[in-house]
Design a protein around this motif. Sequence first.
Motif, PDB file in Angstrom:
ATOM      1  N   TYR A  94      -0.748   4.389 -12.592  1.00 52.52           N
ATOM      2  CA  TYR A  94      -1.295   4.097 -11.245  1.00 52.52           C
ATOM      3  C   TYR A  94       0.094   3.879  -9.519  1.00 52.52           C
ATOM      4  O   TYR A  94       1.063   3.538  -9.757  1.00 52.52           O
ATOM      5  N   PHE A  95      -0.393   4.461  -8.575  1.00 48.20           N
ATOM      6  CA  PHE A  95       0.325   4.392  -8.177  1.00 48.20           C
ATOM      7  C   PHE A  95      -0.156   3.765  -6.049  1.00 48.20           C
ATOM      8  O   PHE A  95      -1.068   3.797  -5.910  1.00 48.20           O
ATOM      9  N   MET A  96       0.544   3.396  -5.181  1.00 48.51           N
ATOM     10  CA  MET A  96       0.273   1.974  -4.061  1.00 48.51           C
ATOM     11  C   MET A  96       1.438   2.693  -2.846  1.00 48.51           C
ATOM     12  O   MET A  96       2.432   3.164  -3.665  1.00 48.51           O
ATOM     13  N   TRP A  97       0.844   1.856  -2.294  1.00 45.78           N
ATOM     14  CA  TRP A  97       1.826   2.077  -0.560  1.00 45.78           C
ATOM     15  C   TRP A  97       0.945   0.886   0.051  1.00 45.78           C
ATOM     16  O   TRP A  97       0.216   0.321   0.610  1.00 45.78           O
ATOM     17  N   TYR A  98       2.798   0.761   0.361  1.00 41.65           N
ATOM     18  CA  TYR A  98       2.298  -0.783   0.606  1.00 41.65           C
ATOM     19  C   TYR A  98       3.718  -0.538   2.368  1.00 41.65           C
ATOM     20  O   TYR A  98       4.386   0.391   2.438  1.00 41.65           O
ATOM     21  N   ARG A  99       2.555  -1.518   3.297  1.00 43.91           N
ATOM     22  CA  ARG A  99       3.662  -1.327   4.290  1.00 43.91           C
ATOM     23  C   ARG A  99       3.842  -2.987   4.799  1.00 43.91           C
ATOM     24  O   ARG A  99       3.160  -3.472   4.430  1.00 43.91           O
ATOM     25  N   GLN A 100       4.593  -2.824   5.592  1.00 48.63           N
ATOM     26  CA  GLN A 100       5.902  -3.798   5.775  1.00 48.63           C
ATOM     27  C   GLN A 100       5.890  -4.048   7.387  1.00 48.63           C
ATOM     28  O   GLN A 100       7.310  -3.033   7.522  1.00 48.63           O
ATOM     29  N   TYR A 101       5.247  -4.435   8.250  1.00 48.68           N
ATOM     30  CA  TYR A 101       6.045  -5.300   9.316  1.00 48.68           C
ATOM     31  C   TYR A 101       6.898  -5.403   9.181  1.00 48.68           C
ATOM     32  O   TYR A 101       7.526  -6.364   8.568  1.00 48.68           O
ATOM     33  N   SER A 102       7.895  -5.957  10.315  1.00 57.83           N
ATOM     34  CA  SER A 102       9.093  -6.283  10.225  1.00 57.83           C
ATOM     35  C   SER A 102       9.148  -8.348  10.340  1.00 57.83           C
ATOM     36  O   SER A 102       8.292  -8.226  11.112  1.00 57.83           O
ATOM     37  N   ARG A 103       9.558  -8.190   8.993  1.00 55.96           N
ATOM     38  CA  ARG A 103      10.139  -9.904   9.250  1.00 55.96           C
ATOM     39  C   ARG A 103       8.852 -10.193   9.029  1.00 55.96           C
ATOM     40  O   ARG A 103       8.690 -11.454   9.056  1.00 55.96           O
ATOM     41  N   LYS A 104       8.039  -9.406   7.775  1.00 60.04           N
ATOM     42  CA  LYS A 104       6.470  -9.958   7.287  1.00 60.04           C
ATOM     43  C   LYS A 104       6.642  -9.473   5.734  1.00 60.04           C
ATOM     44  O   LYS A 104       8.134  -8.732   5.555  1.00 60.04           O
ATOM     45  N   GLY A 105       5.670  -9.301   4.576  1.00 60.55           N
ATOM     46  CA  GLY A 105       5.945  -9.584   3.460  1.00 60.55           C
ATOM     47  C   GLY A 105       5.081  -8.456   3.756  1.00 60.55           C
ATOM     48  O   GLY A 105       4.363  -7.502   4.245  1.00 60.55           O
ATOM     49  N   PRO A 106       4.577  -7.314   1.963  1.00 58.86           N
ATOM     50  CA  PRO A 106       4.842  -6.193   2.336  1.00 58.86           C
ATOM     51  C   PRO A 106       3.131  -6.251   1.830  1.00 58.86           C
ATOM     52  O   PRO A 106       2.548  -7.611   1.203  1.00 58.86           O
ATOM     53  N   GLU A 107       2.174  -5.397   2.772  1.00 57.78           N
ATOM     54  CA  GLU A 107       0.897  -5.243   2.035  1.00 57.78           C
ATOM     55  C   GLU A 107       0.382  -4.028   1.527  1.00 57.78           C
ATOM     56  O   GLU A 107       0.820  -2.810   2.345  1.00 57.78           O
ATOM     57  N   LEU A 108      -0.677  -4.127   0.856  1.00 55.08           N
ATOM     58  CA  LEU A 108      -1.625  -2.854  -0.179  1.00 55.08           C
ATOM     59  C   LEU A 108      -2.402  -2.071   1.207  1.00 55.08           C
ATOM     60  O   LEU A 108      -3.637  -2.422   1.866  1.00 55.08           O
ATOM     61  N   LEU A 109      -1.606  -0.530   1.222  1.00 58.93           N
ATOM     62  CA  LEU A 109      -2.760  -0.127   2.255  1.00 58.93           C
ATOM     63  C   LEU A 109      -3.276   0.904   0.958  1.00 58.93           C
ATOM     64  O   LEU A 109      -4.436   1.034   1.955  1.00 58.93           O
ATOM     65  N   MET A 110      -2.584   2.114   0.730  1.00 61.11           N
ATOM     66  CA  MET A 110      -3.661   2.778  -0.486  1.00 61.11           C
ATOM     67  C   MET A 110      -2.912   2.737  -2.016  1.00 61.11           C
ATOM     68  O   MET A 110      -2.055   2.070  -2.167  1.00 61.11           O
ATOM     69  N   TYR A 111      -4.134   2.786  -2.654  1.00 60.56           N
ATOM     70  CA  TYR A 111      -3.993   2.578  -4.127  1.00 60.56           C
ATOM     71  C   TYR A 111      -4.851   3.806  -5.092  1.00 60.56           C
ATOM     72  O   TYR A 111      -5.977   3.673  -4.661  1.00 60.56           O
ATOM     73  N   THR A 112      -3.982   4.713  -5.575  1.00 59.02           N
ATOM     74  CA  THR A 112      -4.459   5.366  -6.851  1.00 59.02           C
ATOM     75  C   THR A 112      -4.410   5.848  -7.982  1.00 59.02           C
ATOM     76  O   THR A 112      -3.238   5.157  -8.603  1.00 59.02           O
ATOM     77  N   TYR A 113      -4.956   6.488  -8.543  1.00 59.40           N
ATOM     78  CA  TYR A 113      -4.563   6.107 -10.183  1.00 59.40           C
ATOM     79  C   TYR A 113      -4.417   7.618 -10.019  1.00 59.40           C
ATOM     80  O   TYR A 113      -5.803   8.654 -10.373  1.00 59.40           O
ATOM     81  N   SER A 114      -3.635   7.834 -11.076  1.00 66.04           N
ATOM     82  CA  SER A 114      -3.296   9.301 -11.609  1.00 66.04           C
ATOM     83  C   SER A 114      -3.818  10.125 -10.374  1.00 66.04           C
ATOM     84  O   SER A 114      -3.111  10.364  -9.484  1.00 66.04           O
ATOM     85  N   SER A 115      -3.701  12.061 -10.720  1.00 64.38           N
ATOM     86  CA  SER A 115      -3.623  12.347  -9.934  1.00 64.38           C
ATOM     87  C   SER A 115      -4.901  12.715  -8.793  1.00 64.38           C
ATOM     88  O   SER A 115      -5.844  12.743  -9.408  1.00 64.38           O
ATOM     89  N   GLY A 116      -4.686  13.573  -7.641  1.00 62.57           N
ATOM     90  CA  GLY A 116      -5.290  13.683  -7.118  1.00 62.57           C
ATOM     91  C   GLY A 116      -5.007  12.954  -5.379  1.00 62.57           C
ATOM     92  O   GLY A 116      -4.323  12.256  -5.004  1.00 62.57           O
TER      93      GLY A 116
END
Lengths: 114, 115
Positions: free
Chosen positions: A32-54
């Motif tokens: 499983y692979f994720m991308w989190y986005r974190q604005y300055s002085r904030k906690g990370p938030e989930l942006l995208m979530y993918t499973y396996s290739s593609g």
Amino acid sequence: QKEVEQDPGPLSVPEGAIVSLNCTYSNSAFQYFMWYRQYSRKGPELLMYTYSSGNKEDGRFTAQVDKSSKYISLFIRDSQPSDSATYLCAAQNAGGTSYGKLTFGQGTILTVHP
Amino acid sequence: NAGVTQTPKFRVLKTGQSMTLLCAQDMNHEYMYWYRQDPGMGLRLIHYSVGEGTTAKGEVPDGYNVSRLKKQNFLLGLESAAPSQTSVYFCASSYQKGKLDETQYFGPGTRLLVL
């Protein structure tokens, strides 16, 4: 060697540019692979979530996983100043642990200037 | 629905002092996590919990202790703070593995400076 490597940047692009953010990983057990986005002085938030290739697309964002080369990418089309943030890639095993352990890359600092 | 909240937001400690960071979540999540974030290091897992009354060590547990007496709260303790513990601490929570949504939801962070 870290299990997930990410170029910390910083990366600076003009508004409207296509942004490519990349990570490599070394653990073949990651499914499983994720991308989190974190604005300055904030906690990370989930942006995208993918499973396996593609590819997975969500609006202006596309996440891509190539398991053969152990490469994870995030593309941002028509980038906006509001996209300025730190982007963190993360990977997770499919099993073998009883909790959702995430392994993070170092994060890439992105600035989109008007 | 406040999500994940952390207190305090910012704290300055002297070397050797102790403190407790509080994390609370109102999403009925089973799993909770404590991370630290340092420049160039990304997020590193300190301790985690898979349910009320259970805790386990993560990647960098030394110098920290945790407790999960209630399902919604996860406490991180520093018994004797050291300058190397200067960092930004994030709490996160998620449903247990196997649920459809295993996303980790993060709190806003606590900035800790140890002098």
